[in-house]
Enzyme design. Structure first.
Site, mmCIF file in Angstrom:
data_model
loop_
_atom_site.group_PDB
_atom_site.id
_atom_site.type_symbol
_atom_site.label_atom_id
_atom_site.label_comp_id
_atom_site.label_asym_id
_atom_site.label_seq_id
_atom_site.Cartn_x
_atom_site.Cartn_y
_atom_site.Cartn_z
ATOM 1 N N GLY A 126 56.126 45.122 27.861
ATOM 2 C CA GLY A 126 55.884 43.646 27.890
ATOM 3 C C GLY A 126 54.691 43.450 28.369
ATOM 4 O O GLY A 126 53.905 41.992 28.567
ATOM 5 N N CYS A 181 51.361 29.515 53.945
ATOM 6 C CA CYS A 181 48.970 28.718 54.144
ATOM 7 C C CYS A 181 48.513 30.356 54.846
ATOM 8 O O CYS A 181 48.570 31.115 54.589
ATOM 9 C CB CYS A 181 49.592 28.591 55.756
ATOM 10 N N GLN A 210 54.869 42.903 36.958
ATOM 11 C CA GLN A 210 53.585 42.033 36.652
ATOM 12 C C GLN A 210 53.957 40.747 37.106
ATOM 13 O O GLN A 210 52.800 40.258 37.731
ATOM 14 C CB GLN A 210 52.758 42.510 36.236
ATOM 15 N N ASN A 211 55.186 40.235 36.769
ATOM 16 C CA ASN A 211 55.486 38.777 36.654
ATOM 17 C C ASN A 211 54.980 38.484 37.760
ATOM 18 O O ASN A 211 56.213 38.763 39.107
ATOM 19 C CB ASN A 211 56.431 38.706 35.509
ATOM 20 N N VAL A 212 55.243 36.457 37.561
ATOM 21 C CA VAL A 212 55.315 35.816 39.507
ATOM 22 C C VAL A 212 56.392 34.905 38.878
ATOM 23 O O VAL A 212 56.752 34.175 39.880
ATOM 24 C CB VAL A 212 53.976 35.297 39.723
ATOM 25 N N HIS A 220 52.586 41.558 41.393
ATOM 26 C CA HIS A 220 51.677 40.340 41.760
ATOM 27 C C HIS A 220 51.931 39.439 42.321
ATOM 28 O O HIS A 220 51.070 37.784 42.272
ATOM 29 C CB HIS A 220 51.411 39.947 40.225
ATOM 30 N N SER A 269 50.436 44.328 27.994
ATOM 31 C CA SER A 269 49.211 44.488 27.186
ATOM 32 C C SER A 269 48.469 46.307 28.170
ATOM 33 O O SER A 269 47.487 46.738 27.753
ATOM 34 C CB SER A 269 48.028 43.614 27.502
HETATM 35 N N1 APR Z 1 58.604 41.282 23.679
HETATM 36 C C1 APR Z 1 57.984 42.632 23.884
HETATM 37 N N2 APR Z 1 56.246 42.443 24.302
HETATM 38 C C2 APR Z 1 56.210 41.055 23.761
HETATM 39 C C3 APR Z 1 56.286 40.198 23.588
HETATM 40 C C4 APR Z 1 57.919 40.218 23.584
HETATM 41 N N3 APR Z 1 58.719 39.095 23.006
HETATM 42 N N4 APR Z 1 55.291 38.840 23.301
HETATM 43 C C5 APR Z 1 54.448 39.245 23.765
HETATM 44 N N5 APR Z 1 54.228 40.569 24.522
HETATM 45 C C6 APR Z 1 53.352 41.553 24.191
HETATM 46 C C7 APR Z 1 52.356 41.694 24.006
HETATM 47 O O1 APR Z 1 52.210 42.187 23.162
HETATM 48 C C8 APR Z 1 50.883 42.275 24.755
HETATM 49 O O2 APR Z 1 51.073 43.496 24.795
HETATM 50 O O3 APR Z 1 53.399 41.012 25.668
HETATM 51 C C9 APR Z 1 51.828 41.758 26.500
HETATM 52 C C10 APR Z 1 51.324 40.328 27.056
HETATM 53 O O4 APR Z 1 49.677 40.621 27.265
HETATM 54 P P1 APR Z 1 49.377 39.978 28.835
HETATM 55 O O5 APR Z 1 49.348 38.451 28.154
HETATM 56 O O6 APR Z 1 48.137 40.925 29.023
HETATM 57 O O7 APR Z 1 50.329 40.204 30.112
HETATM 58 P P2 APR Z 1 50.214 41.585 31.253
HETATM 59 O O8 APR Z 1 50.584 43.106 30.582
HETATM 60 O O9 APR Z 1 51.442 40.803 32.670
HETATM 61 O O10 APR Z 1 49.374 40.985 32.142
HETATM 62 C C11 APR Z 1 48.949 41.281 33.404
HETATM 63 O O11 APR Z 1 47.061 40.033 34.500
HETATM 64 O O12 APR Z 1 46.190 37.907 34.684
HETATM 65 C C12 APR Z 1 46.553 39.333 35.022
HETATM 66 O O13 APR Z 1 47.893 38.669 37.026
HETATM 67 C C13 APR Z 1 48.380 38.484 35.125
HETATM 68 O O14 APR Z 1 50.363 40.013 36.136
HETATM 69 C C14 APR Z 1 49.150 39.484 34.683
HETATM 70 C C15 APR Z 1 48.310 40.785 34.402
#
Ligand code: APR
Length: 252
Positions: free
Chosen positions: A193, A130, A104-106, A122, A195
């Site tokens: 990693g 453009c 999901q990371n960019v 994503h 949520s």
């Molecule tokens: N190791 C493992 N997990 C970790 C660490 C770490 N060092 N640090 C944080 N986390 C976990 C947190 O506990 C949380 O569950 O990473 C997760 C981050 O969650 P979010 O910030 O919600 O990120 P993500 O799940 O990638 O969000 C999904 O939401 O806003 C959109 O497009 C954006 O791709 C993103 C999508």
């Protein structure tokens, strides 16, 4: 005293025997590279309002602000390095015949870490194009922003936007299909990693489990799908994944 091993021998054994593995990563795997996550304390959405920055209407209302925000995030990503968690996944890919890394990371850190079969659900903020004619933007085109003007397409004059999926936009169809296919055929699925609150990405681990995959989560805290997986390995990805890759390497 043996250090606490956050994952079971069953997970190591299954990975060592696996023909097909799929992985879903979220912002948590890049946290130890210094890239802020979205929903943790101090996260991106705590400081910036996604509705002002990460959707088409906000962009067309204020292209310069959104372009500047993504230029800032590109600079942060360029300074960051892949961490041991990214590198461990790149190593796991070499140990397993059929390995798909769905992210999901960019931030492009998986590719920079050496992962090859990466599915960018994503998009990727290191690429821009453009908004009208879709022409890929060159670095030089983006530099127009420094003049205080929104960066525009040299061909048609449309605004340049980052190649990321904004709220309310569809995910790239091919990427999502590839991710679903990988989840369906996976013997083992790792959710790392994330949520797991943003769909359709958050659906993918459940899809894998429904098809019989052994699903493990690697996170510092249980996510929204913790109750729907076979195993939760609690700990930072940068610590857990290198130990997991080493254990699998020793078994293969
Ligand atoms: N190791 C493992 N997990 C970790 C660490 C770490 N060092 N640090 C944080 N986390 C976990 C947190 O506990 C949380 O569950 O990473 C997760 C981050 O969650 P979010 O910030 O919600 O990120 P993500 O799940 O990638 O969000 C999904 O939401 O806003 C959109 O497009 C954006 O791709 C993103 C999508």
């Amino acid at each position: 005293m043996m250090p606490h091993v956050p994952f079971t021998d069953a997970l190591v054994e299954r990975l060592a025997r696996a023909r097909s593995v799929a992985v879903l990563t979220g912002a948590g795997i890049s946290a130890e590279s210094g890239i802020a996550t979205f929903r943790d304390p101090g996260g991106i959405w705590e400081r910036f309002r996604p509705e002002e920055l990460a959707n088409v209407r906000a962009f067309l209302r204020n292209p310069e602000l959104v372009q500047a925000w993504y230029a800032h995030r590109r600079a942060l990503v360029a300074e960051a390095e892949p961490n041991a968690g990214h590198l461990a996944l790149a190593e796991l890919e070499t140990l397993i015949p059929d390995f798909t890394l769905i992210t999901q990371n960019v931030d492009d850190l998986h590719r920079r870490a050496g992962s090859r079969n990466v599915v960018e659900l994503h998009g990727n903020l290191t690429r821009s194009s453009c908004i009208d004619c879709r022409r890929p933007a060159a670095e030089a085109d983006l530099r127009m922003l420094a003049s205080g003007e929104p960066a525009r397409c040299p061909d048609c004059g449309g605004y340049l936007r980052p190649d990321v999926v904004w709220f309310g936009e569809m995910l790239p169809v091919e990427a999502l299909e590839t991710a679903h296919e990988a989840a369906r055929r996976a013997d083992v699925f790792l959710s790392i990693g994330t949520s797991a609150v943003v769909y359709p990405a958050a659906e993918i681990p459940r899809l894998a489990r429904e098809q019989g995959a052994y699903v493990a989560e690697v996170n510092v805290a249980p996510s929204a799908i913790a109750g729907d997986v076979d195993e939760v390995a609690l700990g930072p990805a940068g610590t857990v994944l290198p130990r997991l890759a080493a254990a699998v390497r020793a078994r293969r």
